[in-house]
Design a protein around this motif. Structure first.
Motif: not given
Length: 299
Positions: A231-254
């Motif tokens: 599965l390949i996915g993508a994640t949209s999130h708010y940016v925090t000071n922790d790299l790629d660990e901010g609150p997740i808004i939306e995800q999807d996969i193919m």
């Protein structure tokens, strides 16, 4: 094109001039909905849509998003905001009003890959992304012709680890000058400093080309291929000071398989990234997201 977009924005503001939104988060307890409803009723408001969520009715948190209409909304805005503080104090609420005649100003940051930028601009031109795209900032020149052809100011600011402080000072100055409400990182391949992030808390939306928390950081497709993902996915999130660990808004996969090499994975993944980012930005613009700790409630 710029005049056409402005006409769309003006029409939206006129059609929604008597509409408002109220977002609330607070400790759960009896009486919240009835108290808020009565408050809106006393101000002549009609509730058009209401969505709520409780993490635990006994001892958890309560979240609600209400859309309402009211004649002469602009004139009663100060009263709504000031008088609601009494209720907010009683129930220990964090709350926010938004109004239909307010259209958020957006800044888009991009590097060399333009497919996410193109998707946002397409949605914007169609009137499906109701915002004023005030400027586009890039550390490359690749997007200039596309952006300026739509009448949007384009700022080329070369960025690297060596000049990051000076670059972000210029960027922050531009964001203040344009009175920006939301910043979209449409494949802006630079890590933001804590100073930049703290200046715009939960107003910076990023797209990560992976289904987080898997493959955090750079080169996720290469690592996904080496791992043999299905599965390949993508994640949209708010940016925090922790790299790629901010609150997740939306995800999807193919779905993918063993025949898909790295370039194929990237091509498939780009389709997911574009739609995931566009949905996230749209939900933010429509005030559908409440951030609680490191999670989001999306109504």
């Amino acid at each position: 094109m710029k005049e056409f977009i402005q006409q769309q924005i003006d029409a939206f503001k006129e059609n929604n001039k008597n509409k408002g939104r109220l977002l609330i988060s607070c400790p759960d307890q009896p009486g919240i909905v009835s108290t808020v409803s009565e408050f809106l009723f006393k101000h002549g408001a009609n509730i058009m849509e209401s969505n709520q969520y409780s993490t635990n009715p006994e001892s958890g948190m309560f979240f609600i998003r209400i859309e309402f209409s009211c004649p002469n909304m602009r004139s009663i805005e100060p009263s709504l905001k000031s008088h609601f503080h009494t209720i907010a104090e009683e129930f220990s609420m964090d709350f926010r009003f938004a109004f239909g005649y307010e259209v958020k100003k957006t800044a888009i940051f991009v590097s060399k890959e333009l497919y996410c930028l193109r998707e946002l601009l397409w949605e914007w031109q169609n009137g499906d992304l109701m915002t004023n795209i005030a400027l586009v900032v890039s550390n490359h020149e690749d997007a200039r012709d596309l952006v300026e052809s739509l009448g949007i100011p384009f700022y080329f600011i070369p960025a690297s680890k060596e000049n990051r402080a000076d670059v972000e000072e210029k960027q922050l100055k531009l964001l203040k000058e344009y009175e920006i409400d939301v910043i979209v990182l449409a494949r802006y391949m630079q890590i933001l400093t804590p100073t930049f992030v703290e200046a715009h808390p939960f107003k910076i939306i990023n797209i990560h080309h992976s289904f987080l928390p898997a493959f955090v950081g750079a080169r996720p497709y290469e690592r996904a291929y080496a791992r043999g993902v299905k599965l390949i996915g993508a994640t949209s999130h708010y940016v925090t000071n922790d790299l790629d660990e901010g609150p997740i808004i939306e995800q999807d996969i193919m779905r993918v398989d063993h025949r898909d090499h790295v370039l194929a994975l990237k091509k498939i993944g780009r389709l997911v990234e574009r739609s995931v980012l566009a949905r996230s930005v749209k939900w933010h613009l429509e005030d559908r997201i409440i951030v609680h700790e490191n999670k989001t409630i999306v109504f």
